[in-house]
Design a protein around this motif. Structure first.
Motif: not given
Length: 141
Positions: A65-88
């Motif tokens: 199996e391979y991860l294809i980073p450039d086609i990772l789906p965008d995360m919906n930042s409005d979804s409160s049930d999914q934890p997410s991290l933001t990095c600048f």
């Protein structure tokens, strides 16, 4: 090729679409008209376009199996049930007195060159798998 691959491997194609994880058997179907598939696969991995995923779980199929980073789906930042991290990531050619950038400043002056985020994700996944493997080896008797 995409349509025939989707018909032959519908579950694998859906995983690719939803999670950016590509199984080798699907890759072979997608690239069936090309020669030197093994060399192409190695080049894609070497340059971070494909990131091999190592599993510690028992996978009887043996399919890589391979991860294809450039086609990772965008995360919906409005979804409160999914934890997410933001990095600048901030690179600055001059001294920045404020210490932190405001969102307004980032939006105004910021940019992300194409491919940088995908490469960063690929490196992080590779590093994580390598350090996890070393940790597990160190724990074995």
């Amino acid at each position: 090729e995409h349509r025939s691959a989707e018909k032959l491997f519908p579950a694998e194609f859906e995983v690719l679409r939803g999670s950016a994880v590509l199984k080798r058997k699907l890759l072979r179907e997608l690239w069936k008209k090309y020669e030197n598939l093994d060399e192409l696969e190695v080049l894609m991995a070497r340059h971070g376009l494909f990131v091999p995923i190592t599993n510690n779980r028992d996978d009887s199929s043996g399919d890589v199996e391979y991860l294809i980073p450039d086609i990772l789906p965008d995360m919906n930042s409005d979804s409160s049930d999914q934890p997410s991290l933001t990095c600048f990531l901030t690179l600055c050619p001059t001294t920045w007195d404020a210490g932190f950038a405001s969102m307004q400043e980032i939006r105004k002056k910021g940019f992300m060159p194409m491919g940088v985020f995908g490469r960063l994700i690929g490196k992080v996944v590779s590093w994580n798998q390598e350090t996890d493997r070393l940790r597990l080896e160190g724990m074995s008797p």
